[in-house]
Design a protein around this motif. Structure first.
Motif, mmCIF file in Angstrom:
data_model
loop_
_atom_site.group_PDB
_atom_site.id
_atom_site.type_symbol
_atom_site.label_atom_id
_atom_site.label_comp_id
_atom_site.label_asym_id
_atom_site.label_seq_id
_atom_site.Cartn_x
_atom_site.Cartn_y
_atom_site.Cartn_z
ATOM 1 N N SER B 232 47.303 2.865 -5.674
ATOM 2 C CA SER B 232 48.538 2.112 -5.866
ATOM 3 C C SER B 232 48.721 1.720 -7.321
ATOM 4 O O SER B 232 47.788 1.771 -8.117
ATOM 5 N N PHE B 233 49.951 1.277 -7.622
ATOM 6 C CA PHE B 233 50.276 0.746 -8.942
ATOM 7 C C PHE B 233 49.836 1.680 -10.071
ATOM 8 O O PHE B 233 49.170 1.283 -11.013
ATOM 9 N N ALA B 234 50.208 2.955 -9.938
ATOM 10 C CA ALA B 234 49.906 3.925 -10.991
ATOM 11 C C ALA B 234 51.035 4.945 -11.040
ATOM 12 O O ALA B 234 51.705 5.190 -10.030
ATOM 13 N N PHE B 235 51.251 5.509 -12.214
ATOM 14 C CA PHE B 235 52.285 6.524 -12.356
ATOM 15 C C PHE B 235 51.799 7.845 -11.763
ATOM 16 O O PHE B 235 50.609 8.056 -11.587
ATOM 17 N N ALA B 236 52.760 8.722 -11.487
ATOM 18 C CA ALA B 236 52.422 9.998 -10.850
ATOM 19 C C ALA B 236 51.694 10.914 -11.819
ATOM 20 O O ALA B 236 52.045 10.991 -12.992
ATOM 21 N N LEU B 237 50.676 11.607 -11.314
ATOM 22 C CA LEU B 237 50.155 12.763 -12.045
ATOM 23 C C LEU B 237 51.124 13.902 -11.750
ATOM 24 O O LEU B 237 51.656 14.532 -12.651
ATOM 25 N N VAL B 238 51.337 14.129 -10.457
ATOM 26 C CA VAL B 238 52.400 15.022 -10.002
ATOM 27 C C VAL B 238 52.988 14.395 -8.738
ATOM 28 O O VAL B 238 52.254 13.847 -7.914
ATOM 29 N N SER B 239 54.303 14.427 -8.616
ATOM 30 C CA SER B 239 54.936 13.981 -7.379
ATOM 31 C C SER B 239 55.909 15.055 -6.935
ATOM 32 O O SER B 239 56.282 15.947 -7.714
ATOM 33 N N ILE B 240 56.307 14.967 -5.671
ATOM 34 C CA ILE B 240 57.261 15.940 -5.143
ATOM 35 C C ILE B 240 58.222 15.252 -4.183
ATOM 36 O O ILE B 240 57.817 14.396 -3.399
ATOM 37 N N ALA B 241 59.478 15.626 -4.272
ATOM 38 C CA ALA B 241 60.469 15.234 -3.276
ATOM 39 C C ALA B 241 61.000 16.545 -2.702
ATOM 40 O O ALA B 241 61.431 17.421 -3.461
ATOM 41 N N ALA B 242 60.934 16.686 -1.404
ATOM 42 C CA ALA B 242 61.333 17.957 -0.804
ATOM 43 C C ALA B 242 62.087 17.732 0.494
ATOM 44 O O ALA B 242 61.888 16.730 1.181
ATOM 45 N N ALA B 243 62.958 18.685 0.799
ATOM 46 C CA ALA B 243 63.671 18.688 2.074
ATOM 47 C C ALA B 243 63.797 20.147 2.501
ATOM 48 O O ALA B 243 63.913 21.041 1.653
ATOM 49 N N LEU B 244 63.745 20.379 3.807
ATOM 50 C CA LEU B 244 63.737 21.762 4.291
ATOM 51 C C LEU B 244 64.401 21.838 5.657
ATOM 52 O O LEU B 244 64.189 20.987 6.513
ATOM 53 N N ARG B 245 65.203 22.897 5.817
ATOM 54 C CA ARG B 245 65.825 23.128 7.119
ATOM 55 C C ARG B 245 65.618 24.598 7.479
ATOM 56 O O ARG B 245 65.764 25.475 6.626
ATOM 57 N N ALA B 259 61.930 18.995 -5.807
ATOM 58 C CA ALA B 259 61.905 18.438 -7.162
ATOM 59 C C ALA B 259 60.510 17.889 -7.431
ATOM 60 O O ALA B 259 59.877 17.325 -6.537
ATOM 61 N N LEU B 260 60.055 18.082 -8.664
ATOM 62 C CA LEU B 260 58.716 17.621 -9.050
ATOM 63 C C LEU B 260 58.825 16.515 -10.089
ATOM 64 O O LEU B 260 59.710 16.529 -10.947
ATOM 65 N N GLY B 261 57.899 15.564 -10.011
ATOM 66 C CA GLY B 261 57.806 14.513 -11.019
ATOM 67 C C GLY B 261 56.457 14.594 -11.719
ATOM 68 O O GLY B 261 55.527 15.244 -11.234
ATOM 69 N N GLY B 262 56.372 13.968 -12.879
ATOM 70 C CA GLY B 262 55.110 13.934 -13.619
ATOM 71 C C GLY B 262 54.775 15.228 -14.332
ATOM 72 O O GLY B 262 53.678 15.375 -14.864
ATOM 73 N N VAL B 263 55.708 16.180 -14.329
ATOM 74 C CA VAL B 263 55.401 17.474 -14.939
ATOM 75 C C VAL B 263 56.267 17.791 -16.164
ATOM 76 O O VAL B 263 55.951 18.709 -16.915
ATOM 77 N N ALA B 264 57.342 17.030 -16.369
ATOM 78 C CA ALA B 264 58.270 17.378 -17.446
ATOM 79 C C ALA B 264 59.002 16.145 -17.980
ATOM 80 O O ALA B 264 58.886 15.044 -17.429
ATOM 81 N N HIS B 265 59.765 16.357 -19.001
ATOM 82 C CA HIS B 265 60.540 15.317 -19.677
ATOM 83 C C HIS B 265 61.677 14.803 -18.805
ATOM 84 O O HIS B 265 62.302 13.790 -19.110
ATOM 85 N N ARG B 266 61.927 15.538 -17.731
ATOM 86 C CA ARG B 266 62.932 15.088 -16.762
ATOM 87 C C ARG B 266 62.431 15.469 -15.367
ATOM 88 O O ARG B 266 61.522 16.286 -15.227
ATOM 89 N N PRO B 267 63.024 14.873 -14.315
ATOM 90 C CA PRO B 267 62.669 15.324 -12.973
ATOM 91 C C PRO B 267 62.898 16.830 -12.923
ATOM 92 O O PRO B 267 63.924 17.318 -13.393
ATOM 93 N N TRP B 268 61.928 17.573 -12.381
ATOM 94 C CA TRP B 268 61.971 19.029 -12.464
ATOM 95 C C TRP B 268 62.424 19.623 -11.145
ATOM 96 O O TRP B 268 61.666 19.683 -10.192
#
Lengths: 160, 325
Positions: B232-245, B259-268
């Motif tokens: 807890s209480f830490a920034f992402a090394l890598v995160s992911i938000a995903a949806a699938l149908r 979408a990936l987080g923690g990998v680029a200057h913007r949400p990827w």
């Protein structure tokens, strides 16, 4: 200098403040409410936690001007023998005591959202509060105990 | 903290008029006040925009949501509709910071928070983002947590927001009030890659105020996951938000967002992976091939190569969980 009106622990205050004055310094230095300590001073440890309109915030990173028109509760504003305070005492949930005011205020906010939290939910809910003595076991126990007491109907509390 | 003046705006007009050069908007202040204390940000004036009536979450006619920029992270994560229909958004918000910070932090401010790159936050060190042209010590220095995709010679910072990763996957739009009127920016265009101007995190111009985030309906299973160094209480090394149908359970992928987080200057937004998957049979093998296709573009630095397999595995695990929950 902006003028702020704040209700702190049940009393109203009206003060001119410098915009850069932090809430924790306003509480401690202007109002003499030294029950709220400055811990890490970097928004990490949570020792300075107070309630603003009932929600926990870290007062070392809130500007006093942001509290204008709001109600602030510090650990000093809890009624004597508040169940959370009593539970911390009875469960020995403090060692050096520095984190305690923040732990108590954050725990009260936690119970507002979840009246019957599990041990894991308490640990998760208190993620913004650090105890350098690492006395977490008893802190979690105290919150569980306070939760049980605070869920009990008021009538029972009177007779107990 | 350097002295500054403070103005509380009562209307959007007032806010934009007060936000002259050198001024900054104040939402919850959870990042800005920290940066001011560190000397990283030194605005001459703060314009408080917490009281403009932008604190509501409204249902749109199409079933989507209009989220006011001053809605707090805490209120957003607790909202019943968000939890039921956009679980990835509630999960992303709850994965960030702590209760005290979520109680104060706002949606608009969350999107505009600055990188937590240690060099950016340390005014005794060079940093092209803080002081253009001064250099980037992170490229050869401490960069374990920094970018593997889309970085430039001048900046390897990552965007720190979890919420923004979910909004990227949701095809959200950002409503902006500026000196020239209002406009709507597709979420993918809000944040920039660093290129030769890493001092600019977003495409916003001086005076621009985020007033709301528009979220179209999702109507498919979704999930946010975050890998970090402690629970807890830490920034992402890598995160992911995903949806699938899929058309039928275990069948063909009809829609997918990653979408990936923690990998680029913007949400990827992982468009390449999405393209691979659309029309393909939903299987672990397909997810792995899609993840690998996306990460072909990765250029890890000396000490953050671990993020490539971490991102790959997060993509595969998360998508697999969405087809067989």
């Amino acid at each position: 200098m902006p003028r702020i009106r704040v209700e702190v622990d049940g009393s109203s205050y009206e003060d001119d403040v410098e915009p850069r004055l932090l809430l924790v310094h306003y509480l401690r230095d202007r109002l003499g409410k030294v029950g709220t300590p400055v811990g890490c001073d970097t928004t990490n440890c949570g020792a300075c936690t107070v309630l603003m309109d009932g929600l926990s915030v870290k007062s070392c990173s809130v500007l006093a001007v942001q509290a204008d028109g709001r109600e602030v509760t510090t650990v000093e504003g809890l009624r004597a023998g508040h169940p959370m305070q009593r539970a911390f005492h009875e469960e020995h949930a403090l060692q050096c005591g520095y984190c305690t005011p923040g732990m108590i205020m954050a725990s009260i906010d936690l119970l507002r959202e979840n009246a019957d939290p599990s041990e894991d939910e308490i640990r998760d809910g208190l993620e913004g509060n650090l105890c350098r003595c690492t006395g977490y076991q008893n802190i979690v126990r105290a919150v569980r105990r306070a939760a049980t007491e605070m869920r009990r109907p008021a009538s029972e509390e009177v007779t107990s | 903290m350097r002295p500054f003046t403070y103005a509380r705006a009562a209307t959007e007009d007032e806010a934009v008029a007060a936000c002259t050069d050198g001024a900054a908007y104040l939402g919850g202040g959870t990042n800005l006040v920290d940066l001011m204390r560190l000397g990283v940000a030194e605005p001459a004036r703060l314009v408080d925009v917490a009281h403009l009536g932008h604190d509501r979450i409204e249902r749109r006619a199409d079933g989507g949501l209009r989220i006011g920029a001053a809605v707090t992270n805490g209120d957003l994560a607790a909202d019943r509709t968000v939890r039921a229909e956009f679980p990835l958004l509630a999960q992303a918000v709850l994965a960030g910071a702590s209760g005290q910070i979520r109680n104060l932090a706002t949606v608009g401010g969350n999107l505009l928070q600055r990188t937590r790159c240690a060099y950016f936050q340390d005014v005794t060190k060079p940093c092209n983002k803080r002081e253009p042209g001064s250099g980037c010590p992170a490229r050869e220095g401490e960069h374990r947590n920094l970018a593997i995709l889309g970085h430039s010679a001048g900046c390897v910072a990552t965007h720190p927001s979890d919420m923004a990763v979910a909004l990227a996957a949701l095809d959200a739009e950002v409503r902006v009030r500026g000196r020239e009127g209002t406009r709507t920016i597709p979420f993918g265009d809000l944040h920039r890659l660093p290129g030769t101007a890493p001092e600019r995190d977003t495409c916003l111009e001086p005076g621009d105020l985020i007033t709301a985030v528009e979220v179209p309906p999702l109507r498919m299973p979704s999930r946010f996951r975050k890998a970090r160094e402690r629970a807890s209480f830490a920034f992402a090394l890598v995160s992911i938000a995903a949806a699938l149908r899929t058309d039928v359970p275990g069948g063909t992928v009809t829609d997918v967002r990653i979408a990936l987080g923690g990998v680029a200057h913007r949400p990827w937004r992982a468009r390449r992976a999405e393209e691979r998957l659309r029309g393909a049979r939903a299987s672990g093998e397909a997810f792995l091939r899609a993840a690998e296709a996306e990460l072909e573009a990765a250029e890890p630095l000396r000490d953050n190569g671990y993020k490539v397999p971490l991102a790959r595995n997060l993509i595969v695990r998360t998508l697999s969980g969405l087809v067989a929950p």
